[in-house]
Structure formats: C-alpha cells, structure tokens
Enzyme design. Structure first.
Site, PDB file in Angstrom:
ATOM      1  N   SER A  97      27.102  39.912  38.169  1.00  0.00           N
ATOM      2  CA  SER A  97      28.508  40.126  37.448  1.00  0.00           C
ATOM      3  C   SER A  97      28.984  38.955  36.839  1.00  0.00           C
ATOM      4  CB  SER A  97      29.390  40.574  38.839  1.00  0.00           C
ATOM      5  OG  SER A  97      28.996  41.404  39.531  1.00  0.00           O
ATOM      6  N   GLU A 129      19.787  47.842  45.853  1.00  0.00           N
ATOM      7  CA  GLU A 129      21.071  47.422  46.770  1.00  0.00           C
ATOM      8  C   GLU A 129      21.938  48.346  47.317  1.00  0.00           C
ATOM      9  OE1 GLU A 129      23.557  45.465  43.870  1.00  0.00           O
ATOM     10  OE2 GLU A 129      24.789  44.326  45.293  1.00  0.00           O
ATOM     11  N   GLU A 188      35.094  54.090  42.096  1.00  0.00           N
ATOM     12  CA  GLU A 188      35.342  55.026  40.887  1.00  0.00           C
ATOM     13  C   GLU A 188      33.843  55.101  40.252  1.00  0.00           C
ATOM     14  OE1 GLU A 188      37.387  52.360  41.833  1.00  0.00           O
ATOM     15  OE2 GLU A 188      39.120  53.607  42.278  1.00  0.00           O
ATOM     16  N   GLN A 203      21.661  37.075  43.620  1.00  0.00           N
ATOM     17  CA  GLN A 203      21.670  37.839  42.592  1.00  0.00           C
ATOM     18  C   GLN A 203      22.823  37.594  41.463  1.00  0.00           C
ATOM     19  OE1 GLN A 203      23.238  41.682  43.930  1.00  0.00           O
ATOM     20  NE2 GLN A 203      22.703  42.834  42.073  1.00  0.00           N
TER      21      GLN A 203
HETATM   22  C1  LIG Z   1      31.706  41.753  49.059  1.00  0.00           C
HETATM   23  C2  LIG Z   1      31.193  41.629  47.458  1.00  0.00           C
HETATM   24  C3  LIG Z   1      29.657  41.083  47.417  1.00  0.00           C
HETATM   25  C4  LIG Z   1      29.505  41.085  45.944  1.00  0.00           C
HETATM   26  N1  LIG Z   1      27.971  39.972  45.759  1.00  0.00           N
HETATM   27  C5  LIG Z   1      27.721  40.168  44.309  1.00  0.00           C
HETATM   28  C6  LIG Z   1      26.500  39.247  44.178  1.00  0.00           C
HETATM   29  O1  LIG Z   1      25.879  38.929  45.044  1.00  0.00           O
HETATM   30  N2  LIG Z   1      26.139  39.151  42.873  1.00  0.00           N
HETATM   31  C7  LIG Z   1      26.826  39.794  41.964  1.00  0.00           C
HETATM   32  O2  LIG Z   1      26.425  39.614  40.696  1.00  0.00           O
HETATM   33  N3  LIG Z   1      27.670  40.407  41.932  1.00  0.00           N
HETATM   34  C8  LIG Z   1      28.288  40.692  43.364  1.00  0.00           C
HETATM   35  N4  LIG Z   1      29.676  41.195  43.370  1.00  0.00           N
HETATM   36  C9  LIG Z   1      30.104  41.695  42.251  1.00  0.00           C
HETATM   37  C10 LIG Z   1      30.354  43.312  42.197  1.00  0.00           C
HETATM   38  O3  LIG Z   1      29.276  43.742  41.777  1.00  0.00           O
HETATM   39  C11 LIG Z   1      31.605  43.651  41.310  1.00  0.00           C
HETATM   40  O4  LIG Z   1      32.788  42.978  41.872  1.00  0.00           O
HETATM   41  C12 LIG Z   1      31.791  45.112  41.111  1.00  0.00           C
HETATM   42  O5  LIG Z   1      30.643  45.690  40.317  1.00  0.00           O
HETATM   43  C13 LIG Z   1      33.051  45.454  40.132  1.00  0.00           C
HETATM   44  O6  LIG Z   1      33.195  44.788  39.229  1.00  0.00           O
HETATM   45  P1  LIG Z   1      34.719  43.963  38.732  1.00  0.00           P
HETATM   46  O7  LIG Z   1      34.892  43.132  39.861  1.00  0.00           O
HETATM   47  O8  LIG Z   1      34.547  43.321  37.567  1.00  0.00           O
HETATM   48  O9  LIG Z   1      35.775  44.867  38.457  1.00  0.00           O
HETATM   49  P2  LIG Z   1      35.987  46.043  37.498  1.00  0.00           P
HETATM   50  O10 LIG Z   1      34.503  46.280  36.682  1.00  0.00           O
HETATM   51  O11 LIG Z   1      36.540  45.010  36.314  1.00  0.00           O
HETATM   52  O12 LIG Z   1      36.760  47.143  37.675  1.00  0.00           O
HETATM   53  C14 LIG Z   1      38.181  47.115  37.918  1.00  0.00           C
HETATM   54  C15 LIG Z   1      38.798  48.501  38.145  1.00  0.00           C
HETATM   55  O13 LIG Z   1      38.381  49.482  37.048  1.00  0.00           O
HETATM   56  C16 LIG Z   1      37.643  50.359  37.602  1.00  0.00           C
HETATM   57  N5  LIG Z   1      36.743  50.862  36.504  1.00  0.00           N
HETATM   58  C17 LIG Z   1      35.790  50.150  35.750  1.00  0.00           C
HETATM   59  N6  LIG Z   1      35.235  51.059  35.160  1.00  0.00           N
HETATM   60  C18 LIG Z   1      35.398  52.359  35.249  1.00  0.00           C
HETATM   61  C19 LIG Z   1      34.827  53.458  34.888  1.00  0.00           C
HETATM   62  N7  LIG Z   1      33.923  53.528  33.682  1.00  0.00           N
HETATM   63  N8  LIG Z   1      35.664  54.614  35.291  1.00  0.00           N
HETATM   64  C20 LIG Z   1      36.682  54.697  36.370  1.00  0.00           C
HETATM   65  N9  LIG Z   1      37.060  53.127  36.612  1.00  0.00           N
HETATM   66  C21 LIG Z   1      36.686  52.195  36.343  1.00  0.00           C
HETATM   67  C22 LIG Z   1      36.977  49.930  38.971  1.00  0.00           C
HETATM   68  O14 LIG Z   1      36.588  50.880  39.800  1.00  0.00           O
HETATM   69  C23 LIG Z   1      37.918  48.987  39.608  1.00  0.00           C
HETATM   70  O15 LIG Z   1      38.794  49.794  40.231  1.00  0.00           O
HETATM   71  C24 LIG Z   1      30.090  41.351  44.832  1.00  0.00           C
HETATM   72  C25 LIG Z   1      31.380  42.063  45.131  1.00  0.00           C
HETATM   73  C26 LIG Z   1      32.152  41.779  46.461  1.00  0.00           C
HETATM   74  C27 LIG Z   1      33.302  42.729  46.485  1.00  0.00           C
END
Ligand SMILES: Cc1cc2nc3c(=O)[nH]c(=O)nc-3n(C[C@H](O)[C@H](O)[C@H](O)COP(=O)(O)OP(=O)(O)OC[C@H]3O[C@@H](n4cnc5c(N)ncnc54)[C@H](O)[C@@H]3O)c2cc1C
Length: 415
Positions: A115, A230, A382, A112
């Site tokens: 991100s 998912e 969140e 996938q």
């Molecule tokens: C084990 C694991 C497997 C994964 N596998 C995949 C994969 O196969 N393919 C893929 O594409 N991605 C994958 N991911 C990525 C995952 O989807 C993202 O890490 C997740 O969506 C969070 O995005 P970010 O890390 O950019 O954090 P951010 O979006 O930058 O968030 C940072 C902080 O801000 C908070 N925040 C952000 N927006 C808001 C809001 N509107 N209101 C309140 N709080 C908010 C969040 O809750 C978090 O605490 C994986 C992640 C993990 C940990």
C-alpha cells in the site's frame, strides 16, 4: 500435491521421528534446522524445497501432531504465510535457495510493502519507482500501513518499473533487504494506542538485480498470489505450549515478539465471545432489545464460521483459494460491527471509557475503536463486494478508464 490420502501413516511416521529427534534443550535454531531438514516443517512443500510433497490435508495433521507431542513448529508471521508461498510459486531457484531456508527456521522475518498513500484499493496505481542501474535496482518512493516493517529483515515490495505501459503491466515484484541506509521506517500510532503499522520511505534504496520475483513487468500477477494467501490467512494465535526446555523458552520469546503488532486483533474482530458473559454480568441480558443485538451478532458469527469451515474443507482437498475468501472477509467485517454494536448496547456510555476506567479494563472501548480496521485491511468491504459481484455473481465489471492507457498519462493525485 492434491488429493486425499490416508493420513494415519503420516502421523505415525512423524511421531516416530519426533521420538528420536526432539531434544528440548537444543537452541531454537538448532531444533528448527533439524525439523526443516526432516521435511516436517513444511510437509506440503515440494521435496526440492525441503518439503515432503504431501497433500494440503496433511498440514493440519502435522501441526496437531507436533503440538500434541509438545514439539515446536515453524515460525508464525508473514514469512511462512505470505512470503514463502509467493516465492515457491514465482521465484527463481537461486532466490528460493537463498531465502526459503532462513524463513523456515525463523532466522529472517518479513513484511509486506504494497500500500501507498495514493494506492490502497487501487494498488496497481502505485508510484514507488524501481530503476536498474549499475547492476542493481534503486528504489524511491513511499509505502504505508506496513505491519511489522519496524522489525522485518525483508520486505515483499511491488514497485513501478515501466511508466509507458498500462498500469498493471508496469509493475515488478521484489524482495527488498530492509536493513539498509536507503530504507527509513516510521511507526504510526493508532487511535487504540497500539503502533502496529509503519510508513516506509525509500531514498535510493538498493535491491540486488536477482531479487526480482517472477518477471520484470510481471509483478501484478505475483502480487495477486500474495493477496490470495493474505485473504485466506487468519492471524493464528495458538496458545503457547506450557513446556520446559530451551527450545520452548526461545520459541515463546519469538512468538511474543512476532505477535506484538497483532495484540489488539481479538478486539478488532469484535469479541463475540464476551457478549453473553457481559450481558449476564451487567444485567443487560434482561433487556429484549439488547438480546436481539446479541442474537444478531452471534448468528452472523456462526454462519461466518461455517463458511470458513467449508473453505477449509475445500483447501484440504487441495482446491485453490476460491470466492469463500471474499465472502469470509466481508462476513468478518459484518460480525465485528454487529458485535461492537451489541457491546455498546450492553455497556451504554461506559463502553467509551478506555483503560482501567472502562468495562473489562478498557477491552470494550478497544473493541469499538478497533473494529473499523477489519473493513479495510486486506481489501475493503467495497472491494470485496466488487469481487463477489464480478467473480461470484458474474455481474459486469466495474467501468475503468485508466487500464488501457500508459500509466504516465493517468491523472494522479498530487501528494
Ligand atoms: C489493520 C490493517 C493492516 C494493514 N496491513 C498492511 C500491510 O502489512 N501492508 C500493506 O501494504 N498494507 C497494509 N494495510 C493497508 C490496506 O491494504 C489498505 O488500507 C486497503 O487496501 C485500503 O486502501 P486505502 O486505505 O488506501 O483506502 P482507499 O483505497 O483510498 O479507499 C477509500 C474508500 O474508497 C472505497 N473505494 C476505493 N476503491 C473503490 C472501488 N473501486 N469501488 C468502490 N469503493 C471503492 C474504499 O472501499 C474505501 O471505503 C493494512 C490496513 C489495515 C487497516
């Protein structure tokens, strides 16, 4: 197909078919092709795509019957859980003809590609670019946290095709062939020592023009389908069958390969199952404060399991994924955290010792370091709370400032 039907005849028909069709010394591919041709690999899919048009409730009956008989089923992984349901709902007939059969037989595997460094929770803010040129799509940009990208044949890619419309409307969903010069996959090593994820860089990567899923500009709706699947997918690590024969040998090899990135997922979930045995073995069970922590974690785990069972019962009746997906996702974060806290209370400082120096050969240390991933993967806590607030409780939506202006004009991070 929805509704409830008598599943005994389904079980009997499958058993009769298995009696004549199962041959343990076939190759895995030969067996899977036979299974797929019979419709028993995908019983709930439409007949047009090799299924049997059976209701959702038939799925677990067929899985259990295959397992009880000792026959191998379809492959595990992103292909069957995310790619196939998304393609079935949105892809053209030609793309489905090309991609569904090798997915069901396990000839191709998937990852996938959603991100990005600047677009996780705010997925619609992604900036990987796709441009149509000389009859093919050209992709540049970067994705991150892509589980299994290092061995996938295809990626489910969301990229921006229009910068002059609001952010959700300029996205297109593609099937990207991974094994090509414009795609560079770099593994990321995690704090717990495993390397399940990757960064994926695209430098003029190519996608055939007809590998668009849904409409150009309609990628957001297609991505929501994948995300809904998912959120309701649990990483199933069914015990591998102890059976003889070539099909099982090859299936076991395949499963170990596909499961490798998920090896630490039991620890990520908090290992509630180890709380009582560890408390007894270490004598910590005598401490009332520790007992409180254990009881809290186990109570949360049981209530989460009942919610999941309610969701499963709804699915069996053919109902679409509902709010239980978000409730369950959030509950699993709470369970994992509570369990990690209880493990720390049981093991004290030794909980921090990794490898063979630590309790249970480092499993407890791996629990402590891995549980935060539950609160992030597949939508953070969140974000789940926002979904519950808006869709379940009917609260006003989060205020947004960037959904009505052209994406080009939205202020962005410089990365
Ligand atoms: C084990 C694991 C497997 C994964 N596998 C995949 C994969 O196969 N393919 C893929 O594409 N991605 C994958 N991911 C990525 C995952 O989807 C993202 O890490 C997740 O969506 C969070 O995005 P970010 O890390 O950019 O954090 P951010 O979006 O930058 O968030 C940072 C902080 O801000 C908070 N925040 C952000 N927006 C808001 C809001 N509107 N209101 C309140 N709080 C908010 C969040 O809750 C978090 O605490 C994986 C992640 C993990 C940990």
């Amino acid at each position: 197909m929805t509704g409830s039907v008598d599943l005994d005849p389904v079980r009997e028909e499958l058993l009769a078919w298995l009696e004549s069709a199962w041959e343990p010394e076939l190759s895995l591919l030969e067996w899977r092709r036979r299974l797929a041709a019979s419709g028993w690999a995908t019983p709930t899919w439409p007949a047009r795509w090799g299924g049997r048009d059976l209701p959702a409730s038939a799925s677990s009956v067929v899985t259990r019957t295959l397992a009880k008989f000792g026959a191998v089923g379809p492959p595990e992984g992103v292909g069957m859980t995310l790619a196939a349901p998304t393609l079935l709902e949105h892809a053209s007939d030609d793309l489905n003809d090309l991609l569904l059969p090798p997915t069901v037989t396990g000839e191709v595997s998937w990852c996938q590609l959603f991100s990005e460094p600047g677009a996780g929770s705010d997925l619609a803010g992604l900036t990987t670019k796709a441009e149509l040129s000389d009859g093919e799509w050209r992709i540049s940009g970067q994705k991150v946290w892509n589980t299994s990208a290092h061995h996938a044949d295809y990626g489910l890619l969301v990229a921006r095709t229009d910068w002059d419309v609001p952010k959700h409307r300029g996205l297109t969903y593609f099937v990207l062939p991974m094994k090509q010069p414009g795609v560079e996959v770099r593994p990321l090593r995690q704090a717990n020592g495993h390397a399940s994820f990757n960064e994926v860089f695209f430098t003029d990567a190519r996608i055939p023009a007809d590998h668009v899923v849904g409409e150009v500009g309609g990628g957001w709706g297609v991505a929501l389908t994948t995300l809904a699947h998912e959120r309701r997918t649990t990483i199933a690590s069914a015990p591998l069958g102890r059976h003889d024969g070539r099909v099982w040998r090859e299936a076991t090899e395949e499963a170990l390969h596909l499961r490798a990135p998920y090896k630490w997922y039991p620890q990520r979930a908090g290992r509630v199952d180890l709380l009582v045995p560890q408390a007894r073995a270490t004598g910590a069970a005598a401490d009332p404060a520790v007992r409180q922590e254990i009881a809290k974690a186990i109570t949360l785990a049981w209530t989460a399991r009942w919610t999941a069972e309610r969701a499963a019962a709804a699915r069996k009746l053919g109902k679409p994924p509902g709010p239980e997906g978000s409730l369950g996702k959030l509950a699993s974060s709470n369970v994992a955290r509570a369990s990690a806290r209880a493990h720390a209370a049981i093991a004290h400082g030794a909980a921090m010792l990794a490898g063979r120096d630590g309790p249970l050969d480092g499993i407890i240390a791996e629990v402590l370091i891995s549980v935060p991933a539950v609160s992030i993967a597949g939508g953070t806590d969140e974000i789940q709370r926002n979904i519950i607030g808006e869709r379940v409780l009917g609260l006003p939506k989060d205020p947004t400032v960037d959904t009505s202006i052209p994406f080009r004009d939205v202020p962005k991070n410089r990365s």
